[in-house]
Design a protein around this motif. Sequence first.
Motif, PDB file in Angstrom:
ATOM      1  N   LEU A  10       0.669  -1.372   0.039  1.00  0.00           N
ATOM      2  CA  LEU A  10       0.022   0.046   0.228  1.00  0.00           C
ATOM      3  C   LEU A  10       0.908   1.234   0.027  1.00  0.00           C
ATOM      4  N   LEU A  11       0.526   2.310  -0.882  1.00  0.00           N
ATOM      5  CA  LEU A  11       1.355   3.447  -1.002  1.00  0.00           C
ATOM      6  C   LEU A  11       0.550   4.350  -0.826  1.00  0.00           C
ATOM      7  N   LEU A  12       0.873   5.633   0.367  1.00  0.00           N
ATOM      8  CA  LEU A  12       0.071   6.517   0.570  1.00  0.00           C
ATOM      9  C   LEU A  12       0.830   7.736  -0.287  1.00  0.00           C
ATOM     10  N   GLN A  13       0.080   8.320  -1.420  1.00  0.00           N
ATOM     11  CA  GLN A  13       0.453   9.550  -2.254  1.00  0.00           C
ATOM     12  C   GLN A  13      -0.114  10.925  -1.524  1.00  0.00           C
ATOM     13  N   LEU A  14       0.793  11.685  -1.102  1.00  0.00           N
ATOM     14  CA  LEU A  14       0.688  12.896  -0.412  1.00  0.00           C
ATOM     15  C   LEU A  14       1.153  13.897  -1.499  1.00  0.00           C
ATOM     16  N   ASP A  15      -0.066  14.721  -1.901  1.00  0.00           N
ATOM     17  CA  ASP A  15       0.411  15.732  -3.008  1.00  0.00           C
ATOM     18  C   ASP A  15      -0.290  17.006  -2.569  1.00  0.00           C
ATOM     19  N   ALA A  16       0.314  18.167  -2.519  1.00  0.00           N
ATOM     20  CA  ALA A  16      -0.079  19.476  -2.148  1.00  0.00           C
ATOM     21  C   ALA A  16      -1.061  20.014  -3.276  1.00  0.00           C
ATOM     22  N   ASP A  17      -0.803  19.434  -4.620  1.00  0.00           N
ATOM     23  CA  ASP A  17      -1.999  19.811  -5.582  1.00  0.00           C
ATOM     24  C   ASP A  17      -3.319  19.339  -5.368  1.00  0.00           C
ATOM     25  N   PRO A  18      -4.213  20.027  -5.906  1.00  0.00           N
ATOM     26  CA  PRO A  18      -5.600  19.576  -5.660  1.00  0.00           C
ATOM     27  C   PRO A  18      -6.094  18.238  -6.305  1.00  0.00           C
ATOM     28  N   LEU A  19      -5.312  18.009  -7.214  1.00  0.00           N
ATOM     29  CA  LEU A  19      -5.505  16.621  -8.143  1.00  0.00           C
ATOM     30  C   LEU A  19      -4.169  15.716  -7.756  1.00  0.00           C
ATOM     31  N   PRO A  20      -4.123  14.902  -7.116  1.00  0.00           N
ATOM     32  CA  PRO A  20      -2.931  14.215  -6.893  1.00  0.00           C
ATOM     33  C   PRO A  20      -2.284  13.894  -8.341  1.00  0.00           C
ATOM     34  N   SER A  21      -1.168  13.666  -8.634  1.00  0.00           N
ATOM     35  CA  SER A  21      -0.280  13.338  -9.929  1.00  0.00           C
ATOM     36  C   SER A  21      -0.617  11.989 -10.508  1.00  0.00           C
ATOM     37  N   ALA A  22      -1.269  12.175 -11.783  1.00  0.00           N
ATOM     38  CA  ALA A  22      -1.607  10.760 -12.430  1.00  0.00           C
ATOM     39  C   ALA A  22      -0.169  10.057 -12.733  1.00  0.00           C
ATOM     40  N   PHE A  23       0.800  11.015 -13.152  1.00  0.00           N
ATOM     41  CA  PHE A  23       2.005  10.377 -13.315  1.00  0.00           C
ATOM     42  C   PHE A  23       2.741   9.527 -12.301  1.00  0.00           C
ATOM     43  N   ASP A  24       2.663  10.254 -10.936  1.00  0.00           N
ATOM     44  CA  ASP A  24       3.227   9.331  -9.807  1.00  0.00           C
ATOM     45  C   ASP A  24       2.468   8.185  -9.578  1.00  0.00           C
ATOM     46  N   ALA A  25       1.075   8.307  -9.860  1.00  0.00           N
ATOM     47  CA  ALA A  25       0.155   7.185  -9.611  1.00  0.00           C
ATOM     48  C   ALA A  25       0.842   5.771 -10.434  1.00  0.00           C
ATOM     49  N   VAL A  26       0.682   6.228 -11.923  1.00  0.00           N
ATOM     50  CA  VAL A  26       1.244   5.164 -12.930  1.00  0.00           C
ATOM     51  C   VAL A  26       2.622   4.493 -12.530  1.00  0.00           C
ATOM     52  N   VAL A  27       3.570   5.385 -12.040  1.00  0.00           N
ATOM     53  CA  VAL A  27       4.867   4.723 -11.702  1.00  0.00           C
ATOM     54  C   VAL A  27       4.681   3.932 -10.507  1.00  0.00           C
ATOM     55  N   ALA A  28       3.905   4.405  -9.484  1.00  0.00           N
ATOM     56  CA  ALA A  28       3.724   3.690  -8.346  1.00  0.00           C
ATOM     57  C   ALA A  28       3.123   2.302  -8.575  1.00  0.00           C
ATOM     58  N   HIS A  29       2.167   2.212  -9.343  1.00  0.00           N
ATOM     59  CA  HIS A  29       1.659   0.797  -9.863  1.00  0.00           C
ATOM     60  C   HIS A  29       2.582  -0.071 -10.639  1.00  0.00           C
ATOM     61  N   ASP A  30       3.340   0.843 -11.482  1.00  0.00           N
ATOM     62  CA  ASP A  30       4.416  -0.071 -12.057  1.00  0.00           C
ATOM     63  C   ASP A  30       5.675  -0.729 -11.238  1.00  0.00           C
ATOM     64  N   ALA A  31       5.795   0.087 -10.233  1.00  0.00           N
ATOM     65  CA  ALA A  31       7.077  -0.290  -9.381  1.00  0.00           C
ATOM     66  C   ALA A  31       6.324  -1.513  -8.130  1.00  0.00           C
ATOM     67  N   GLY A  32       5.099  -1.848  -8.252  1.00  0.00           N
ATOM     68  CA  GLY A  32       4.779  -2.803  -7.365  1.00  0.00           C
ATOM     69  C   GLY A  32       3.538  -2.288  -6.231  1.00  0.00           C
ATOM     70  N   ALA A  33       3.027  -1.261  -6.052  1.00  0.00           N
ATOM     71  CA  ALA A  33       2.283  -0.903  -5.267  1.00  0.00           C
ATOM     72  C   ALA A  33       0.777  -1.538  -5.672  1.00  0.00           C
ATOM     73  N   ASP A  34       0.400  -2.142  -4.877  1.00  0.00           N
ATOM     74  CA  ASP A  34      -1.086  -3.144  -5.081  1.00  0.00           C
ATOM     75  C   ASP A  34      -2.037  -2.125  -5.123  1.00  0.00           C
ATOM     76  N   ALA A  35      -2.004  -1.164  -4.118  1.00  0.00           N
ATOM     77  CA  ALA A  35      -3.136  -0.069  -3.958  1.00  0.00           C
ATOM     78  C   ALA A  35      -2.405   1.119  -3.366  1.00  0.00           C
ATOM     79  N   LEU A  36      -3.197   2.253  -4.254  1.00  0.00           N
ATOM     80  CA  LEU A  36      -2.534   3.523  -3.956  1.00  0.00           C
ATOM     81  C   LEU A  36      -3.639   4.340  -3.300  1.00  0.00           C
ATOM     82  N   ILE A  37      -3.128   4.952  -2.175  1.00  0.00           N
ATOM     83  CA  ILE A  37      -4.286   5.816  -1.438  1.00  0.00           C
ATOM     84  C   ILE A  37      -3.690   7.348  -1.634  1.00  0.00           C
ATOM     85  N   ALA A  38      -4.351   7.791  -2.423  1.00  0.00           N
ATOM     86  CA  ALA A  38      -3.831   8.967  -3.022  1.00  0.00           C
ATOM     87  C   ALA A  38      -4.762  10.168  -2.387  1.00  0.00           C
ATOM     88  N   ARG A  39      -3.969  11.353  -1.849  1.00  0.00           N
ATOM     89  CA  ARG A  39      -4.413  12.345  -1.071  1.00  0.00           C
ATOM     90  C   ARG A  39      -4.019  13.856  -1.991  1.00  0.00           C
TER      91      ARG A  39
END
Length: 288
Positions: free
Chosen positions: A5-34
Amino acid sequence: MKKNLLLQLDADPLPSAFDAVVAHDAGADALIARGGVTPADVRGQVYGLLFTRGIPDLKYSAAFVGGSDVAVGEALFTAAKDSFFGPFRVSVMLDSNGCNTTAAAAAAKIRGAMELAGKKVVVLAGTGPVGQRAAGLLAGEGAEVVLTSRRLDRVEAACRAVAERFGVTVGAAEAADAAGTERALAGAQAVLCCGAAGVRLMPEALWSGHPDLLVVADINAVPPLGAEGVEATWDGEERHGKKLFGALGIGGLKMRVHRACLARMFTQNDLVFDAEAIYATARELATS
């Protein structure tokens, strides 16, 4: 087997889609994007990771700080680390706007192409987050690093920031025009262009005929490129007796480093991927 499980902490209103894609490719089974996260929000979010799994299973949870604002990202990163206590901690990584992975990849490419100790390396337009981090990492290898900007006061402030963050001394040079850039490059063995997208910093005639330059690198992929005559796809191409690295050549390593650091966070619960740790990974991958 627990899920990663990866917790993505992003100051932007919409969490980065780029970072989400890389996270899944790196082995995160689930992403908790904030999105829209402030430093005051971080402790509660991190506690959600710490107190839902037993201590032996905390290695399957991790936190990633992204977003487009590097200064805010640094504050979120500090808040995340300050939330840990005793064995209650998870691995965490900072890469707001790709600052650490890009700087680490660029520095690792230059390091792989030449001996750095005692050599002069110029970081053109280096007052931004990537330039400052690359300067700090290269100076840490023993290089004599010079940062440039069109304004001397701005580059001097950046040099102070590098000294405070990395504990190294880097020089400042004003390069408001071609003549200033040529003066800054006098005696340099390597140059890294870190200017804004679509801004030319150095004509081909300047670097191609330079008597001392061994390496030219440019992180800009948007035409016109920072270093004229250096193709974005080049990854160590040799021209005029110099090794040349374009933005996509550097970017290939950057992406490998990003994925590798994320994957490693799920192997133990106490890794801190700051600029130095990310650079150590880049050095390793650059030679593999």
